[in-house]
Design an enzyme around this catalytic site. Structure first.
Site, PDB file in Angstrom:
ATOM      1  CG  HIS B 106      -1.854  -1.129   1.313  1.00 27.00           C
ATOM      2  ND1 HIS B 106      -1.534  -2.286   1.995  1.00 27.00           N
ATOM      3  CD2 HIS B 106      -3.085  -1.342   0.797  1.00 27.00           C
ATOM      4  CE1 HIS B 106      -2.541  -3.137   1.912  1.00 27.00           C
ATOM      5  NE2 HIS B 106      -3.497  -2.601   1.192  1.00 27.00           N
ATOM      6  CG  ASP B 208      31.176 -34.864  14.736  1.00 20.42           C
ATOM      7  OD1 ASP B 208      32.277 -35.458  14.718  1.00 20.42           O
ATOM      8  OD2 ASP B 208      30.130 -35.378  14.314  1.00 20.42           O
ATOM      9  CG  HIS B 211      32.284 -35.015  10.727  1.00 19.63           C
ATOM     10  ND1 HIS B 211      32.796 -34.006  11.518  1.00 19.63           N
ATOM     11  CD2 HIS B 211      32.190 -34.479   9.478  1.00 19.63           C
ATOM     12  CE1 HIS B 211      32.974 -32.918  10.778  1.00 19.63           C
ATOM     13  NE2 HIS B 211      32.616 -33.177   9.546  1.00 19.63           N
ATOM     14  CG  HIS B 216      34.870 -34.089   5.351  1.00 14.66           C
ATOM     15  ND1 HIS B 216      33.824 -33.666   4.565  1.00 14.66           N
ATOM     16  CD2 HIS B 216      34.646 -33.552   6.574  1.00 14.66           C
ATOM     17  CE1 HIS B 216      33.013 -32.895   5.289  1.00 14.66           C
ATOM     18  NE2 HIS B 216      33.480 -32.819   6.503  1.00 14.66           N
ATOM     19  CG  ASP B 371      30.024 -31.721   6.592  1.00 14.91           C
ATOM     20  OD1 ASP B 371      30.383 -32.739   7.202  1.00 14.91           O
ATOM     21  OD2 ASP B 371      30.762 -30.741   6.405  1.00 14.91           O
TER      22      ASP B 371
END
Lengths: 192, 454
Positions: B106, B208, B211, B216, B371
């Site tokens: 508006h 973490d 991992h 990886h 990931d």
């Protein structure tokens, strides 16, 4: 033939329309067909997971680039101003080869098990050809089916420059744009 | 403490267990938006992105759309990107420079200071009776800046930003303060979506390291500059220690309190990880003495390592990625990744860093791809009724926490340990069950005992 890559940017005048009709629409059929078949073949190598063969279609000095895109204000867009961009892909031949090597390890988990891709190439236009280098514009739609039910779609446009090498071609420049500004995918783990 | 949704029964940091319903329950998610995201300090933007008056950047706090605006006096303010008339998004652009924000619906128009300056047909339609001073954009209650990073918080009673950061400040300084002049954002922002709960991403960057060798593995294998890969030196990993710097696990994980955590590493040389570009790693080595002078040896050498400042700001040293995990429902996030470089970097190194950043941790990055895949699959598995009730094991290194005496702050443990994850979830449970910041802080004191006295 004239250079459509340059002509494209000019305003669409009668003169330009005539030029298009006279020269560009009449791109030699054989050239159009040859490039088309080459790009279809390239796409099939990716879809068939023949990545080493795919690499062979790229020149040693290849530049393979995909940038992000951003939304800007109307006022800025008219001035050609936009928030900064960054690279999604910025590969040379060695980097492309490393990406292939990664897929070959069997431990690239995003592609393990491998997804099924279909690289669709459409709206191919030959923009210029000087006897050695051809510049093309095309749109792509990469359909990626992964795991059991994951479907991802990447749609955009690209400019490829190909160099005549003997009786065939090599891609030495690929500049891509992606229509998604926020990528609707967890990653890009395939080759475009 | 009301613990409306009984979340304290879902997190047991003493035993090291978590019930995965915390990643899937829509009611829990709604309460998170209120109790986590409307009470924590959230990253909004970097000062370098909006240097001039009228510069703005649009972002989110939780799911709330936010405008971050550089004011005429040089300060920064933030507003809800929502018109006060019918709630329309006032600004669609990702960023830019403007004199006013005019709603496309508006036409209500707001100044840089959020004030409602003009309303179409004000005289005719509102009979000049609209009190415009009451209908400015909703201002983010508190905005504070730390070494270039701009944060916002909706809660007037939350601790000040630096108190909230606590020991995490020491680790963040190692990222932001290597050289005089500080940092700036290089290039644009990577944005992509992942179908997973925000806590998977935030916790992994918090705690973490475990991992990395497996998740990886492919990237580590192909990016190492071994003779099998490329003998003549590679663009990625060139001139680097021929294995990831964390491979020897010299260093540790740490929990800083308030849900923050990270890993630190001791390396022989000031080396970044193998996936950092050669030109960038050479830059780090060249300016190592300056970093030592400013930060001391441990932090100057910390050119690898993961970090989360609770709830959703994460960064990686060396690759220089800083990202926010914007929540988008219990099972979706939007990742916004920024590349941070020293202001004093030469332009060619900045360019090399932007490229290196995209290759490693952009959405098509050699490392990033792995990931998201894990988090998406976990989220899918959690569609199962039994799966949601099945405990996750978070017991790694339980009982081996220590407070170091060598000046490295936080509650620390061996590199591969879930100390920071236990702290992250305990803080999450504390915030979710507490009615105000006074209670959160009281619970945090009690929780520290849970984390240390096994």
């Amino acid at each position: 033939m004239s250079d459509l890559a340059t002509l494209d940017k000019a305003p669409l005048t009668n003169e330009k329309l005539e030029k298009l009709a006279a020269e560009i629409y009449r791109v030699p059929l054989e050239l159009q067909r040859e490039i088309e078949q080459f790009l279809y073949f390239e796409a099939s190598l990716l879809d068939d997971w023949r990545f080493r063969d795919w690499l062979e279609l790229f020149a040693e000095d290849v530049s393979y680039v995909l940038m992000t895109n951003t939304q800007s204000q109307t006022r800025d867009r008219r001035r050609g101003v936009h928030p900064p961009l960054t690279y999604i892909f910025n590969e040379d031949k060695y980097q492309l080869e490393r990406r292939v090597a990664r897929l070959e390890t069997g431990m690239a988990w995003a592609e393990e098990p491998p997804s099924r891709t279909r690289h669709l190439v459409a709206n191919l236009r030959v923009l210029s050809y000087d006897g050695e280098v051809v510049e093309t514009a095309s749109n792509y739609h990469i359909h990626r089916a992964s795991k059991q039910t994951d479907i991802y779609s990447f749609v955009g446009t690209r400019r490829d420059k190909l160099r005549r090498v003997g009786s065939t071609w090599q891609i030495f420049e690929r500049k891509m744009e992606l229509d998604q500004f926020v990528l609707v995918a967890p990653n890009i783990c395939i080759l475009f | 403490m009301d613990d409306l949704l009984h979340v304290r029964s879902l997190v047991n940091s003493r035993e090291g267990t978590v019930k995965p319903a915390i990643y899937t329950d829509p009611d829990i998610y709604r309460l998170e938006l209120e109790r986590i995201f409307a009470r924590s300090w959230l990253f909004l933007a970097h000062e370098s992105m909006i240097p001039k008056a009228g510069d703005f950047f649009t972002t989110y706090m939780g799911e709330d759309a936010i405008l971050v605006v550089r004011q005429k006096d040089g300060s920064v303010d933030a507003y809800l990107n929502q018109c006060r008339h019918r709630g329309m998004r006032v600004c669609h652009a990702d960023g830019g420079n403007t004199r006013a924000f005019t709603c496309p619906y508006h036409g209500w128009s707001y100044g840089l200071d959020g004030a409602l300056n003009s309303v179409p047909l004000e005289k005719e339609a509102y009979r000049d009776q609209l009190d415009k001073s009451k209908w400015g954009l909703t201002r983010v209650t508190r905005v504070a800046t730390y070494k270039g990073l701009i944060f916002g918080n909706w809660d007037a009673t939350a601790p000040d930003l630096e108190d909230y950061m606590g020991d995490m400040k020491w680790y963040l300084d190692g990222f932001l303060d290597r050289r005089a002049g500080g940092t700036e954002v290089l290039g644009g922002v990577h944005k992509w979506t992942i179908d997973c709960n925000w806590k998977f991403a935030a916790e992994q960057f918090c705690s973490d390291q475990y991992h990395a060798p497996y998740t990886h593995a492919s990237a580590i294998q192909v990016l190492q500059p071994t003779t099998a890969n490329k003998a003549d030196g590679s663009p990625l990993g060139e001139g680097q220690t021929a294995k990831p710097v964390w491979a020897d696990a010299l260093g540790g994980v740490q929990f800083s309190g308030n849900g923050h955590g990270s890993a630190f590493f001791f390396t022989g040389k000031p080396d970044a990880n193998v996936w950092v570009g050669g030109q960038v790693s050479a830059y780090f080595r060249e300016h190592y003495p300056e970093a030592v002078e400013r930060l001391g040896e441990v932090r100057a050498k910390r050119l690898a390592g993961h970090n989360t400042m609770f709830p959703t700001l994460s960064w990686l040293n060396g690759t220089q990625t800083l990202r926010v995990w914007h929540p988008r429902g219990p099972d979706k996030i939007e990742v916004w990744a920024f590349c941070l470089g020293d202001k004093e970097m030469p332009d060619d190194v900045k360019d090399a860093l932007v490229k290196s950043h995209a290759r490693s941790f952009g959405p098509a990055g050699f490392l990033e791809q792995d990931d998201s895949e894990n988090w998406v699959e976990v989220q899918k598995v959690l569609k199962g009724h039994i799966a949601r009730k099945t405990d996750f094991c978070m017991q790694m290194g339980r009982g081996f926490e220590e407070r170091r005496t060598d000046g490295i702050p936080g509650l620390t443990n061996y590199t591969f340990a879930e100390t920071a994850a236990r702290g992250f979830y305990q803080h999450w449970a504390d915030m979710m069950s507490a009615e105000n910041w006074g209670e959160i802080e009281a619970l945090a004191k009690a929780s520290e005992k849970e984390l240390t006295n096994v």
